[in-house]
Design an enzyme around this catalytic site. Structure first.
Site, PDB file in Angstrom:
ATOM      1  N   CYS A  15       0.827  -1.219   0.000  1.00 13.18           N
ATOM      2  CA  CYS A  15       0.000   0.000   0.000  1.00 13.18           C
ATOM      3  C   CYS A  15       0.856   1.262   0.000  1.00 13.18           C
ATOM      4  CB  CYS A  15      -0.921   0.006   1.214  1.00 13.18           C
ATOM      5  SG  CYS A  15      -2.019  -1.409   1.296  1.00 13.18           S
ATOM      6  N   HIS A 123      -2.292  -0.202   6.060  1.00 16.23           N
ATOM      7  CA  HIS A 123      -2.878   0.391   4.855  1.00 16.23           C
ATOM      8  C   HIS A 123      -2.538   1.878   4.735  1.00 16.23           C
ATOM      9  CE1 HIS A 123      -5.394   0.761   1.411  1.00 16.23           C
ATOM     10  NE2 HIS A 123      -6.234   1.604   1.978  1.00 16.23           N
ATOM     11  N   ASN A 138      -7.521   5.947  -3.115  1.00 13.63           N
ATOM     12  CA  ASN A 138      -7.341   4.712  -2.350  1.00 13.63           C
ATOM     13  C   ASN A 138      -7.189   3.536  -3.317  1.00 13.63           C
ATOM     14  OD1 ASN A 138      -7.489   2.538  -0.572  1.00 13.63           O
ATOM     15  ND2 ASN A 138      -9.039   3.512   0.717  1.00 13.63           N
TER      16      ASN A 138
END
EC number: 3.4.19.12
Length: 349
Positions: A15, A123, A138
């Site tokens: 991420c 994340h 995202n």
């Protein structure tokens, strides 16, 4: 126009890599790059700990814990992300900082900044301004989400309640094609982007439905093929059905007043049916279920069955006259004797 905005799809636990490339709108960092930065930081930390002595409990504990800057899954720490951005002259400031003036200004008006990096556990994702509009980049989303200026403030507050750490990106972001184009126009978005996990579930469900439909169609085709190629019933069953039908028609036609000839016909039919249905259960050597006996009974039944319609038709033609043949007891006895005299004996082959 949304396709000009870069959004890296989620890959493993990388991420932080997706977050940085979405922020910079280009493929500037890889997992190898961040891993290199993490190892360099590990060496610096180890050297500082060793300055106090390698035999100390603190050093031994630090050495056993391993790296705090990355793990085998591909997760990187905020320190690694911050060092990576320094290459581009960018710094990170906590959104909740009470010292930095930019943090106070950002809390009052989140749209005053240029971008935010959000992190919770492993994340990471970016919220940034491209052109004159804000976007949620995202990597868990199927495509970028357009955020209104009003919603940016609400969205950041919601993330804080969920436990996210928010960092303000300070400095000048590199120029990108999307920023140049969207400064001259605004985009609209009617559909909120779904999560990639939701799309995968929908795809899996659709695939399962397709598989079930294909299985049902295959089963239906197989059943139809089996039905079309099924062998016909055996001759034994066909003859038995024919005899049963002949007996039923005979009983229906003359239920009460039967002549001896008709009685013999009914008896022959019943014997043939008994021989046909009980042949399998007959004991070996028995005459009732033997093939020769069954053949003779069947032949007699069929001959009488064919004789009866002709006799009935003749009687119907003669019935149009006012006179009808009357048989006395002697004539009936002679007819019955003649019938059994002409009937083959069970011993004949």
């Amino acid at each position: 126009m949304m396709e000009i905005i870069r959004l890296s799809e989620q890959e493993g636990s990388l991420c932080a890599v997706h977050c940085l490339n979405a922020l910079l709108q280009g493929c500037y960092f890889s997992a190898v790059d961040l891993a290199t930065i993490a190892r360099q930081m590990d060496c610096l930390e180890q050297q500082r700990m060793a300055e106090m002595g390698t035999n100390t409990a603190e050093y031994q504990s630090f050495f056993k814990e391993g790296s705090n800057n990355m793990d085998d899954s591909g997760m990187f720490s905020i320190q690694v992300v911050s060092v990576a951005l320094e290459v581009w002259g960018l710094t990170l400031t906590p959104f909740t900082s009470t010292v930095a003036p930019t943090a106070r200004l950002a809390r009052e008006d989140p749209t005053s900044g240029c971008a935010y990096i959000c992190n919770m556990k492993e994340h990471w994702f970016t919220i940034r301004k491209i052109g004159n509009q804000w976007f949620n980049l995202n990597s868990l989303l199927a495509f970028p989400e357009l955020l209104s200026n009003t919603y940016v403030s609400l969205f950041l507050a919601q993330l804080q309640k969920q436990g996210y750490c928010i960092y303000i990106v300070e400095g000048s972001l590199p120029q990108c094609e999307a920023d140049t184009i969207l400064k001259t126009m605004n985009v609209t978005q009617k559909i909120k982007p779904p999560l990639l996990s939701e799309l995968q579930e929908c795809s899996q469900t659709r695939q399962e439905l397709d598989d079930d439909l294909a299985a049902a169609m295959a089963a239906s085709l197989a059943q139809a093929e089996d039905a079309s190629t099924a062998p016909p019933e055996g001759e034994h069953s066909e003859l038995e059905n024919a005899l049963q039908l002949s007996l039923t028609e005979h009983l229906t036609r003359v239920p009460n007043h039967r002549t001896p000839l008709e009685g013999d016909l009914e008896k022959a039919l019943r014997l043939s049916l008994a021989g046909s249905g009980g042949a399998e259960g007959a004991e070996p050597g028995g005459d009732a279920g033997s093939p020769d006996e069954e053949t003779r009974q069947l032949q007699a039944a069929l001959e009488l069955s064919l004789l009866q319609p002709s006799t009935s038709a003749l009687n119907n033609d003669q019935g149009s006259s006012d006179q009808q043949e009357t048989l006395d007891a002697t004539a009936l006895r002679e007819k019955r004797l003649a019938y059994f005299k002409n009937k083959p004996s069970p011993d004949e082959s």
